[in-house]
Design a protein around this motif. Structure first.
Motif, mmCIF file in Angstrom:
data_model
loop_
_atom_site.group_PDB
_atom_site.id
_atom_site.type_symbol
_atom_site.label_atom_id
_atom_site.label_comp_id
_atom_site.label_asym_id
_atom_site.label_seq_id
_atom_site.Cartn_x
_atom_site.Cartn_y
_atom_site.Cartn_z
ATOM 1 N N SER A 8 5.667 -3.650 -10.207
ATOM 2 C CA SER A 8 5.496 -3.177 -11.588
ATOM 3 C C SER A 8 4.024 -2.974 -11.919
ATOM 4 O O SER A 8 3.694 -2.234 -12.841
ATOM 5 N N ILE A 9 3.121 -3.621 -11.161
ATOM 6 C CA ILE A 9 1.688 -3.381 -11.369
ATOM 7 C C ILE A 9 1.396 -1.889 -11.292
ATOM 8 O O ILE A 9 0.733 -1.311 -12.148
ATOM 9 N N PHE A 10 1.961 -1.255 -10.258
ATOM 10 C CA PHE A 10 1.636 0.150 -10.036
ATOM 11 C C PHE A 10 2.314 1.030 -11.079
ATOM 12 O O PHE A 10 1.769 2.049 -11.499
ATOM 13 N N HIS A 11 3.521 0.605 -11.491
ATOM 14 C CA HIS A 11 4.187 1.375 -12.546
ATOM 15 C C HIS A 11 3.379 1.296 -13.843
ATOM 16 O O HIS A 11 3.207 2.288 -14.544
ATOM 17 N N THR A 12 2.912 0.095 -14.162
ATOM 18 C CA THR A 12 2.158 -0.078 -15.398
ATOM 19 C C THR A 12 0.836 0.668 -15.322
ATOM 20 O O THR A 12 0.429 1.348 -16.263
ATOM 21 N N PHE A 13 0.181 0.557 -14.171
ATOM 22 C CA PHE A 13 -1.130 1.176 -13.979
ATOM 23 C C PHE A 13 -1.026 2.691 -14.107
ATOM 24 O O PHE A 13 -1.779 3.333 -14.834
ATOM 25 N N ARG A 14 -0.032 3.252 -13.435
ATOM 26 C CA ARG A 14 0.050 4.717 -13.452
ATOM 27 C C ARG A 14 0.561 5.225 -14.782
ATOM 28 O O ARG A 14 0.484 6.414 -15.056
ATOM 29 N N VAL A 32 -9.277 2.032 -15.870
ATOM 30 C CA VAL A 32 -8.041 1.336 -16.241
ATOM 31 C C VAL A 32 -8.054 -0.048 -15.608
ATOM 32 O O VAL A 32 -8.249 -0.183 -14.401
ATOM 33 N N TYR A 33 -7.887 -1.068 -16.427
ATOM 34 C CA TYR A 33 -7.877 -2.449 -15.948
ATOM 35 C C TYR A 33 -6.450 -2.952 -16.013
ATOM 36 O O TYR A 33 -5.634 -2.473 -16.801
ATOM 37 N N ILE A 34 -6.135 -3.954 -15.193
ATOM 38 C CA ILE A 34 -4.771 -4.487 -15.242
ATOM 39 C C ILE A 34 -4.796 -5.973 -14.926
ATOM 40 O O ILE A 34 -5.563 -6.421 -14.075
ATOM 41 N N PHE A 35 -4.015 -6.711 -15.666
ATOM 42 C CA PHE A 35 -3.902 -8.156 -15.418
ATOM 43 C C PHE A 35 -2.595 -8.661 -15.995
ATOM 44 O O PHE A 35 -1.910 -7.935 -16.712
ATOM 45 N N LEU A 36 -2.270 -9.912 -15.662
ATOM 46 C CA LEU A 36 -1.064 -10.537 -16.202
ATOM 47 C C LEU A 36 -1.130 -10.563 -17.732
ATOM 48 O O LEU A 36 -2.173 -10.868 -18.295
ATOM 49 N N SER A 37 -0.034 -10.261 -18.357
ATOM 50 C CA SER A 37 0.019 -10.395 -19.802
ATOM 51 C C SER A 37 0.411 -11.831 -20.141
ATOM 52 O O SER A 37 0.679 -12.637 -19.251
ATOM 53 N N ALA A 42 0.839 -1.193 0.000
ATOM 54 C CA ALA A 42 0.000 0.000 0.000
ATOM 55 C C ALA A 42 0.876 1.245 0.000
ATOM 56 O O ALA A 42 0.594 2.219 -0.707
ATOM 57 N N ILE A 43 1.976 1.191 0.770
ATOM 58 C CA ILE A 43 2.873 2.355 0.813
ATOM 59 C C ILE A 43 3.485 2.581 -0.566
ATOM 60 O O ILE A 43 3.501 3.704 -1.088
ATOM 61 N N VAL A 44 3.978 1.488 -1.166
ATOM 62 C CA VAL A 44 4.594 1.601 -2.492
ATOM 63 C C VAL A 44 3.579 2.144 -3.491
ATOM 64 O O VAL A 44 3.856 3.088 -4.241
ATOM 65 N N ALA A 45 2.378 1.556 -3.467
ATOM 66 C CA ALA A 45 1.354 1.944 -4.436
ATOM 67 C C ALA A 45 0.978 3.416 -4.248
ATOM 68 O O ALA A 45 0.906 4.184 -5.216
ATOM 69 N N ALA A 46 0.787 3.806 -2.988
ATOM 70 C CA ALA A 46 0.354 5.189 -2.741
ATOM 71 C C ALA A 46 1.407 6.161 -3.233
ATOM 72 O O ALA A 46 1.089 7.155 -3.893
#
Lengths: 646, 326
Positions: free
Chosen positions: B81-87, B37-42, A556-560
């Motif tokens: 990397s989920i968050f990197h890809t999502f953002r 925005v949706y995200i899942f394993l490629s 959560a910290i990383v994501a935020a």
């Protein structure tokens, strides 16, 4: 983009990373295989530089098959550690020759991660950890490059940016990795076992004692085990690390007889047992080492009839043992006749002079015979040396009466031989003696290997007697280095405390920490640590709360923080005023285009609403003024926008 | 079996489409908010997971602490990397840009604009209309545009399908995506006849088939401004009187005007053949700088010069027999 051809730099980067990952395996692979591998890598590089065509399928398939057959004939298997790695290396080489585009390259990048693991099969040292950590960074940078538009074009700036992103990802992953490492339930391996996986014998104590088997180890300064005592450790001359017990002599070689399990409570200790932790390096033998005498038996071990700790299986990986020892004990007062008979066994003939001398002691009471034997050894002018001469068939006679030069195995062997000839049950105990204090722990090296004896006396039981002590007491009191000449010793064992040695010891304490906390984090270690956190069961709610709570908390910290960086910037008031103006105009049917400049938009608006052209002009001027800093203030812009009647 | 499947699945697919449409309403400009925005394993992410499992098996079997460490590191990196890809997609604003009409059998081009208001550069965004795709980076606080070509098989309106905006960056393990219904559509002109006969006027003498023509000689009246009209003909006085933009019309030189007439074509020609020939003639006449008119059943475009006339004629041909909002 997926079908895109790899360019020169990409091919070079891929080859460099794969080569770097295969490099540590070079010593394990036969030279023909290395040559083939170098050839395949070179071929691929040449193809790229000369822009030649890739080899066709009808060439690649037989080539791959031939390489596989070659590996099979070399290792007699395609699985197991070395055979499997050889096969993997060959397949990577062959795959390189059909790697044109990014999709194939992606497979090779994934295989790169897998190659990292194959390296860990053989070495998990700090240096290897750092090296492979850097390789993981490089592989990840390749992966990032693969997914970046334009890829790795060889421009240093871009390559650096990709390396930095890879590093950032790794750093951001570290806390989550740590939580997983500590909490992920560990399972006791192995899941499967291949016969080829057993390592060749490593240096260390062997399961028999022949002349020269201990003195050979005197040259070896590799670490046998490390010990940390809970509190004050015993003095140097009490550090007898008990290993295999040799009770059968065939005239030349001492071997271990068959041994059952010790009866419960056969060792009677007095006082408080000493707690210590022993981290044993893998030595490919079943026995463990423990300070005389073991006060408890750890779960991984059993106690033999000869009070020797024996592992439940071969020690093929570093083992962390929590042990206890009695400093003051009595053992084997009531011994089985069979054991005593075995402790008196001698070959039919041989060494007549030693037998003759020993026969002369038979008239004395047993305890006196032992003292007589010690006195005898002390008076013969025997020399303690790492390089004794080689003795022949009558090795005891030749050593005691002729050569007079010996190492501990000669002393222990001759001593037990003579006592048995004098009718006193005795046996040889192999193990290590002493150790080197380094900070809060003790390093015991292979060169500290030692052999001593045990004699059985009625009413007393087994008593440790070390004939080496009679001849070279400094060996026992101060260690090997003080008993033999410096030039005979391996470098790290010498006494002079120079800088290099101090640095080495410093490094060793880092290695010890690494072994204790990273490499040695076994299922038991995990259970212990969790118990300290108040978790007794991996299914308990508390464990799940700690594990998942830690995991998701960190995530959560990383994501935020990551999503916070992607937020739209706060809109400035000028922009807000402008947007309001645009909405007003939109209501009149003049919509701003997605990429239209304000001045162009204003021109259209003036044409569409000619009667408000002046007002529109004033607003646009004010907006551009605020935007590009020509003295107009935001308040005035707002005022004009508000005044504008849609 | 397949019939059974389609009876079961088609209502589901329809519902799915309806649900998607309700989440992504048709709009020329759309912002990729968190809900969209949706995200899942490629697919390569699945291979990555399989590899991690194999490595974990090795770590357990050989009790390799560092292999455990590596598996956990890679797993954690994938999760981060989920968050990197999502953002990478989050907050982007996508807008329909211009379109480029084309002839049937060619590719129509759609322009898309991506605006990035944040201070974070966006990497390798993949825009796709079905199989056709474009990739682009969007720098921080900047905009970028991309063109996507779609094959145009038939004349008439070509509506762009649902736009998919996706990103694999940075590791390719996860894929983030979103949809946008931008309502982009482009006019596809009929395919011009390959070897059309020469213009009717050129073959049979200038003036043949010419009835009247509007040109630039004598003032004939005012009509509302249309795209393509010369600014010299705009009635600026009328504009100043706030009557809207009007254009002055003139009677032209009748002898230079040319009528391209549907009914004058041989009677046995089919509809599409006629359109193809008229299309070729419109292009030829425009290329020759002629003033020409077009007569179709139910529609007459008086003779005129220039690009605007060509476009108007081509549009009329493209939409002949097709309802305007089809």
């Amino acid at each position: 983009m997926q079908a895109e051809r790899l360019d020169r730099v990409q091919v070079f980067a891929l080859l460099a990373v794969l080569g770097g990952l295969l490099l540590p395996h070079a010593e394990r692979l036969p030279s023909w295989l290395l040559a083939v591998l170098a050839l395949l890598f070179g071929w691929r590089l040449l193809l790229q530089y000369k822009q030649w065509r890739m080899p066709p399928k009808w060439l690649l398939l037989p080539l791959t098959f031939a390489l596989t057959v070659g590996v099979f004939f070399e290792f007699r298997t395609l699985f197991g550690r070395t055979g499997g790695i050889a096969l993997l290396a060959m397949l990577i080489g062959a795959k390189l020759l059909e790697t044109r585009g990014r999709r194939d390259a992606l497979l090779l990048v994934y295989l790169g991660y897998f190659l990292v693991v194959t390296n860990f099969l053989f070495e998990q040292s700090i240096a290897m950890g750092i090296y492979l950590g850097l390789m993981v960074l490089a592989i990840t940078a390749l992966l990032v490059g693969w997914h970046t538009l334009g890829g790795w074009t060889g421009q240093p700036r871009q390559a650096l940016a990709q390396l930095r992103l890879a590093g950032t990802l790794m750093l951001q992953a570290l806390p989550v990795m740590a939580v997983l490492f500590v909490f992920f339930p560990r399972i006791e391996g192995p899941l499967w076992r291949l016969p080829q996986d057993r390592n060749a014998a490593r240096p260390g104590l062997s399961d028999s004692m022949a002349p020269g088997s201990f003195s050979k180890m005197g040259q070896d300064d590799s670490v046998a085990f490390r010990v940390s005592f809970n509190g004050e450790g015993p003095s140097q001359d009490l550090l007898y690390w008990r290993g295999p017990v040799f009770d059968h002599y065939d005239g030349r070689v001492w071997t271990q007889g068959p041994s059952g399990l010790a009866a419960e409570g056969v060792i009677q200790g007095r006082g408080q047992p000493l707690d210590y932790v022993l981290t044993l390096e893998a030595h490919q033998r079943p026995w463990l080492l423990a300070l005389d005498m073991p006060a408890s038996v750890p779960p991984q071990a059993r106690l033999s009839e000869q009070y020797q700790l024996v592992g439940r299986r071969i020690v093929d990986k570093r083992l962390r043992l929590e042990l206890q020892a009695w400093r003051d004990y009595q053992v084997g007062q009531i011994e089985s006749p069979l054991q005593l008979e075995r402790a008196l066994q001698l070959p039919e003939q041989g060494n007549p002079r030693a037998r003759q001398v020993a026969a002369g002691w038979r008239s004395l009471p047993p305890a006196e015979r032992v003292n007589q034997a010690l006195r005898f050894f002390g008076s013969q002018g025997l020399q303690y040396t790492l390089e004794p001469p080689l003795y022949g068939q009558q090795s005891v006679d030749e050593f005691v009466f002729a050569g007079k030069q010996g190492f501990c195995e000669h002393f222990a062997g001759a001593f037990v031989f003579m006592l048995r000839a004098a009718g006193v049950p005795a046996r040889v105990v192999g193990g290590y003696q002493g150790g080197e204090q380094n900070g809060d722990y003790l390093i015991v090296r292979q060169a500290d290997a030692h052999a001593w004896t045990e004699v059985w006396l009625d009413g007393v039981g087994w008593r440790r007697v070390d004939p080496t002590f009679e001849v070279a007491p400094e060996r026992i009191r101060e260690g090997l280095a003080s008993a033999v000449g410096a030039e005979e010793l391996p470098y790290l064992m010498r006494l002079d405390n120079n800088l290099i040695k101090r640095v080495q010891l410093l490094l060793d304490s880092a290695v010890n920490g690494w072994n204790q906390w990273v490499i040695g984090y076994t299922p038991e270690r995990q259970r212990q640590l969790l118990r300290r956190l108040g978790i007794d069961d991996l299914l308990s709610g508390r464990f799940i709360a700690y594990f998942l709570g830690g995991l998701f908390g960190l995530l959560a910290i990383v994501a935020a923080s990551l999503l916070w960086m992607a937020r739209p910037p706060r809109r400035d008031p000028a922009r807000q005023a402008w947007e309001r103006f645009c909405r007003k105009l939109a209501a009149r049917g003049v919509e701003i285009g997605p990429a239209e400049a304000p001045s162009d938009f204003a021109r259209r608006a003036r044409q569409a609403l000619p009667e408000q052209a002046n007002q529109i002009d004033a607003i646009v001027q004010a907006y551009l003024g605020v935007r590009y800093g020509q003295g107009e203030d935001v308040a005035q812009l707002w005022q004009r926008v508000r005044a504008f009647r849609a | 079996m397949s019939a059974f499947l389609s009876t079961v699945l088609s209502p589901l697919t329809r519902r799915w489409q309806r649900w998607l449409q309700s989440r992504h309403p048709v709009a020329r400009v759309q912002k990729l908010t968190q809900q969209r925005v949706y995200i899942f394993l490629s697919r390569s992410g699945l291979a990555f997971c399989a590899m991690l499992l194999a490595m974990l098996g090795g770590a357990i079997n050989y009790d390799l602490a560092l292999a455990y460490l590596l598996v956990f590191l890679l797993a954690a990196m994938a999760v981060v990397s989920i968050f990197h890809t999502f953002r990478n997609l989050l907050g982007l604003q996508i807008a329909a840009g211009r379109v480029e009409p084309c002839f049937a059998g060619e590719a129509a081009r759609f322009e898309l604009l991506l605006e990035n208001g944040s201070t974070l550069a966006r990497q390798n965004i993949v825009l796709s209309y079905d199989a056709a795709q474009a990739e682009l980076d969007v720098p921080a606080q900047d905009a970028a545009r991309a063109w996507i070509s779609l094959p145009a098989a038939q004349r008439g309106w070509l509506s762009a399908p649902r736009l998919r905006i996706a990103s694999h960056w940075p590791l390719g393990v996860f894929q983030a995506w979103s949809y946008a219904y931008l309502g982009q559509r482009v006019l596809v002109y009929p395919r011009p006849e390959a070897e059309a006969p020469p213009l009717p006027g050129a073959a049979e003498g200038v003036g043949e088939g010419v009835v009247t023509a509007r040109g630039q000689d004598d003032f004939a009246g005012l009509r509302p401004f249309q795209r393509g009209d010369s600014p010299r003909h705009v009635a600026w006085k009328a504009a100043a009187r706030d009557e809207g933009l009007m254009v002055k019309e003139f009677h032209g030189e009748a002898s230079l005007a040319l009528w391209l007439d549907w009914d004058a074509l041989p009677p046995r020609m089919a509809q599409e053949e006629r359109l193809a020939r008229l299309c070729a003639w419109v292009l030829a006449a425009h290329a020759g700088g002629l003033s020409f008119g077009l007569s179709l059943p139910g529609q007459r475009l008086p003779p005129e010069h220039g690009d605007a006339q060509r476009d108007a004629c081509l549009a009329a041909l493209a939409l002949h027999g097709i309802r305007e909002d089809a």
